[in-house]
Design a protein around this motif. Structure first.
Motif, PDB file in Angstrom:
ATOM      1  N   UNK A   9       0.865  -1.188   0.000  1.00 35.04           N
ATOM      2  CA  UNK A   9       0.000   0.000   0.000  1.00 35.04           C
ATOM      3  C   UNK A   9       0.896   1.230   0.000  1.00 35.04           C
ATOM      4  N   UNK A  10       0.685   2.109  -0.978  1.00 32.91           N
ATOM      5  CA  UNK A  10       1.425   3.371  -1.017  1.00 32.91           C
ATOM      6  C   UNK A  10       0.479   4.479  -0.564  1.00 32.91           C
ATOM      7  N   UNK A  11       0.884   5.190   0.494  1.00 31.72           N
ATOM      8  CA  UNK A  11       0.075   6.307   0.991  1.00 31.72           C
ATOM      9  C   UNK A  11       0.776   7.607   0.602  1.00 31.72           C
ATOM     10  N   UNK A  12       0.078   8.461  -0.119  1.00 34.22           N
ATOM     11  CA  UNK A  12       0.583   9.819  -0.360  1.00 34.22           C
ATOM     12  C   UNK A  12      -0.160  10.776   0.561  1.00 34.22           C
ATOM     13  N   UNK A  13       0.553  11.755   1.074  1.00 34.34           N
ATOM     14  CA  UNK A  13      -0.133  12.727   1.932  1.00 34.34           C
ATOM     15  C   UNK A  13       0.440  14.124   1.773  1.00 34.34           C
ATOM     16  N   UNK A  14      -0.497  15.087   1.787  1.00 34.18           N
ATOM     17  CA  UNK A  14      -0.129  16.507   1.771  1.00 34.18           C
ATOM     18  C   UNK A  14      -0.866  17.167   2.929  1.00 34.18           C
ATOM     19  N   UNK A  15      -0.413  18.327   3.340  1.00 28.21           N
ATOM     20  CA  UNK A  15      -1.098  19.091   4.384  1.00 28.21           C
ATOM     21  C   UNK A  15      -0.792  20.569   4.216  1.00 28.21           C
ATOM     22  N   UNK A  16      -1.677  21.397   4.763  1.00 27.91           N
ATOM     23  CA  UNK A  16      -1.444  22.849   4.764  1.00 27.91           C
ATOM     24  C   UNK A  16      -1.020  23.360   3.387  1.00 27.91           C
ATOM     25  N   UNK A  17      -1.766  22.969   2.364  1.00 32.81           N
ATOM     26  CA  UNK A  17      -1.423  23.433   1.016  1.00 32.81           C
ATOM     27  C   UNK A  17      -1.845  24.893   0.816  1.00 32.81           C
ATOM     28  N   UNK A  36       3.338  12.197  -9.705  1.00 34.27           N
ATOM     29  CA  UNK A  36       3.917  11.162  -8.843  1.00 34.27           C
ATOM     30  C   UNK A  36       2.870  10.143  -8.405  1.00 34.27           C
ATOM     31  N   UNK A  37       1.688  10.653  -8.094  1.00 31.65           N
ATOM     32  CA  UNK A  37       0.623   9.741  -7.637  1.00 31.65           C
ATOM     33  C   UNK A  37       0.213   8.803  -8.773  1.00 31.65           C
ATOM     34  N   UNK A  38       0.067   9.360  -9.966  1.00 32.92           N
ATOM     35  CA  UNK A  38      -0.337   8.516 -11.104  1.00 32.92           C
ATOM     36  C   UNK A  38       0.730   7.484 -11.459  1.00 32.92           C
ATOM     37  N   UNK A  39       1.994   7.895 -11.381  1.00 30.51           N
ATOM     38  CA  UNK A  39       3.086   6.931 -11.618  1.00 30.51           C
ATOM     39  C   UNK A  39       3.002   5.765 -10.638  1.00 30.51           C
ATOM     40  N   UNK A  40       2.806   6.102  -9.380  1.00 30.51           N
ATOM     41  CA  UNK A  40       2.733   5.052  -8.355  1.00 30.51           C
ATOM     42  C   UNK A  40       1.526   4.150  -8.595  1.00 30.51           C
ATOM     43  N   UNK A  41       0.423   4.738  -9.046  1.00 28.93           N
ATOM     44  CA  UNK A  41      -0.779   3.925  -9.326  1.00 28.93           C
ATOM     45  C   UNK A  41      -0.472   2.883 -10.396  1.00 28.93           C
ATOM     46  N   UNK A  48      -0.078  -5.582  -7.891  1.00 29.38           N
ATOM     47  CA  UNK A  48      -1.266  -5.908  -7.115  1.00 29.38           C
ATOM     48  C   UNK A  48      -1.417  -5.121  -5.834  1.00 29.38           C
ATOM     49  N   UNK A  49      -0.868  -3.945  -5.762  1.00 30.05           N
ATOM     50  CA  UNK A  49      -1.012  -3.111  -4.566  1.00 30.05           C
ATOM     51  C   UNK A  49      -2.028  -2.006  -4.774  1.00 30.05           C
ATOM     52  N   UNK A  50      -2.017  -1.064  -3.861  1.00 35.72           N
ATOM     53  CA  UNK A  50      -2.983   0.033  -3.943  1.00 35.72           C
ATOM     54  C   UNK A  50      -2.319   1.342  -3.528  1.00 35.72           C
ATOM     55  N   UNK A  51      -2.956   2.453  -3.964  1.00 33.63           N
ATOM     56  CA  UNK A  51      -2.493   3.789  -3.583  1.00 33.63           C
ATOM     57  C   UNK A  51      -3.615   4.484  -2.817  1.00 33.63           C
ATOM     58  N   UNK A  52      -3.232   5.113  -1.721  1.00 36.94           N
ATOM     59  CA  UNK A  52      -4.173   5.891  -0.906  1.00 36.94           C
ATOM     60  C   UNK A  52      -3.620   7.316  -0.860  1.00 36.94           C
TER      61      UNK A  52
END
Ligand code: ATP
Ligand code: ZN
Length: 484
Positions: A9-17, A36-41, A48-52
């Motif tokens: 599972x790959x978790x991407x996170x941002x805050x205070x944008x 970056x998120x689309x590449x990881x997807x 067989x993993x997932x992106x959150x």
């Protein structure tokens, strides 16, 4: 699963944008994050993993083009980037609740906030948590909003309130643990392990203390303090992550999950450098929004020959803080103006002053609020302000009044040159933020008065236009600190 070994599972996170949807040629921005998120997807799909993808709050407020459009570009971009959920940040309450509801419609992803509740009935206003079921494993995400919101952004909470985050978590944790293998707290709480706690008249939960006190949470993805943790910190076996601010970086946590347990992980914060290509679709439509927001803002209001200093407004009286408080009196004819230094968000360079510059200094869309205060009430305000350490947003700026500050007390107070009369009623102008008790000025909340519904930024714009070219704006000390 048809794939052998643990699930990824790959978790991407941002805050205070903070409205920084657009990058610059130096990097940053949502379109680079999208790449970056689309590449990881694509990559994890093969194994067989997932992106959150999660946002830890404070999408709103910071760039005039976005602020003008109520951050619709930001929420729409996050929607098309496939954001799974956000937690409400305190700045999601900078504008009336109807604006947040409109943003929710645009976003179409959950606005988590388990402790953002109806004051009367205690029920959550938005979703308290979500469960993501990935087939081989499931993830529960609980949203917690900082209790600081009650002091920092009290105006538009209305009938709603923020209750104790830690107590709320204790209530939801067993429910979520029941349904999910991995438990994530998505918090807009703040990381204060480095010791910088703000001086605020409210009890609040911090992400580091939460990790210390609670068991059963695997990961806390945090925001609010704009902290850049280059790799997550592990506290009491909890992974705590926060990824800076202003869409300059994106956090990435890789988890390997076997039999419902995290068997391995790694975390990092990736700078959104200029060599990362911008996702063409996100860039195309956000650029169109920029044009839209931009047109009204480019109008030149006047010229200043001097630098107008907002940078030091949390520690010193400055030419800009004097200009702002003077504009408040000029616009309303009040005896006294009161303004919090934390509300002054930028400086203005010498040269042309555009409406954009003014909105960058005063971005909150605050309105001027008139209060009827006795001399005694004003003394209470000054004696509270006298105790505020340098560097806090609550630092007070005034016009129409002078005083000496010593040993946490105000003395020799004069209003328009006359000694203050404790029994007289004065007309005082402040912003609606302070008038409703913001920054700890709780003595102002509930005092007789009314909202002019006149924007502070517009008062400043008109006052500057009225002054003409600013040759100089000497900062003549009004609250004279005798301690140094
Ligand atoms: P965060 O994103 O972490 O909330 P921030 O930049 O708002 O970041 P600080 O830099 O600590 O956090 O600023 C908080 C200060 O901003 C408050 O103390 C207050 O002075 C000021 N402030 C926040 N909201 C408003 C508002 N609506 N009107 C006027 N001032 C505000
Ligand atoms: Zn915040």
């Amino acid at each position: 699963s048809v794939f052998a070994g643990p699930n990824h599972l790959v978790i991407f996170h941002m805050n205070d944008t903070h409205a920084h949807v657009w990058g610059t040629e130096d990097g940053g921005g949502f379109a680079r994050a999208a790449t970056l998120i689309n590449q990881a997807r694509e990559e994890v799909a093969k194994e067989g993993g997932a992106v959150l993808f999660l946002h830890a709050g404070d999408v709103n407020t910071g760039i005039p083009e976005s602020d003008q459009l109520d951050a619709v570009p930001d929420f729409l971009a996050l929607h098309y980037m496939g954001l799974d959920a956000m937690v409400l940040g305190n700045h999601e309450f900078d504008k009336p609740f109807e604006v947040l509801e409109k943003q929710y419609e645009v976003a179409q992803f959950p606005f988590l906030g388990a402790n953002f509740v109806d004051e009367k009935h205690g029920g959550p206003i938005f979703e308290p948590y979500i469960i993501k079921d990935y087939g081989d494993f499931s993830v529960g995400i609980i949203g917690l909003v900082t209790e600081q919101t009650k002091v920092l952004e009290p105006i538009y909470l209305g009938e709603n309130t923020i209750v104790d985050a830690e107590e709320t978590l204790k209530k939801y944790l067993p429910i979520v643990q029941e349904k999910a293998d991995v438990v994530i707290v998505l918090g807009h709480l703040g990381y204060y392990a480095d010791g910088r706690r703000p001086y605020l008249p409210v009890e609040f939960t911090t992400s580091d203390e939460l990790a210390e006190n609670i068991s059963g949470v695997d990961i806390i993805i945090d925001g609010h303090t704009h902290t850049l943790l280059e790799t997550p910190v592990v506290i009491n076996n909890v992974i705590v992550a926060q990824a800076g601010d202003n869409a300059e970086n994106i956090g990435r946590i890789d988890l390997w999950i076997d039999d419902g347990r995290i068997v391995d992980w790694r975390g990092e914060v990736i700078p959104l450098t200029s060599d990362i290509p911008e996702d063409p679709f996100i860039k195309m439509f956000t650029d169109a929004f920029y044009q839209l927001g931009s047109e009204a803002l480019n109008e030149v209001v006047e010229e200043t020959k001097v630098y107008l200093d907002g940078e030091h407004a949390r520690s010193d009286e400055t030419n800009l803080s004097n200009l702002i408080t003077d504009s408040m009196i000029w616009k309303t004819g009040a005896d006294v103006a009161l303004m919090n230094g934390g509300g002054i968000r930028a400086s203005i360079e010498a040269g042309d002053i555009t409406y954009r510059d003014i909105l960058t200094v005063l971005p909150f869309g605050n309105t001027l609020y008139i209060l009827e205060l006795t001399g005694k009430d004003i003394m209470d305000v000054l004696n509270y302000a006298a105790k505020i350490p340098d560097g806090q947003g609550a630092k007070l700026h005034v016009a129409g009044l002078t005083a000496e500050i010593k040993g946490g007390k105000a003395t020799n107070v004069k209003i328009n040159g006359e000694p203050i009369d404790l029994n007289r009623t004065y007309k005082v102008v402040t912003n609606n933020y302070m008038a409703s008790g913001g920054d700890g000025y709780t003595m102002l909340a509930g005092k007789p008065g009314y909202d002019t519904y006149f924007r502070d930024a517009d008062a400043l714009r008109e006052y500057i236009a009225h002054l003409g070219t600013i040759e100089d704006y000497t900062s003549q000390e009004r609250l004279i600190e005798l301690d140094q």
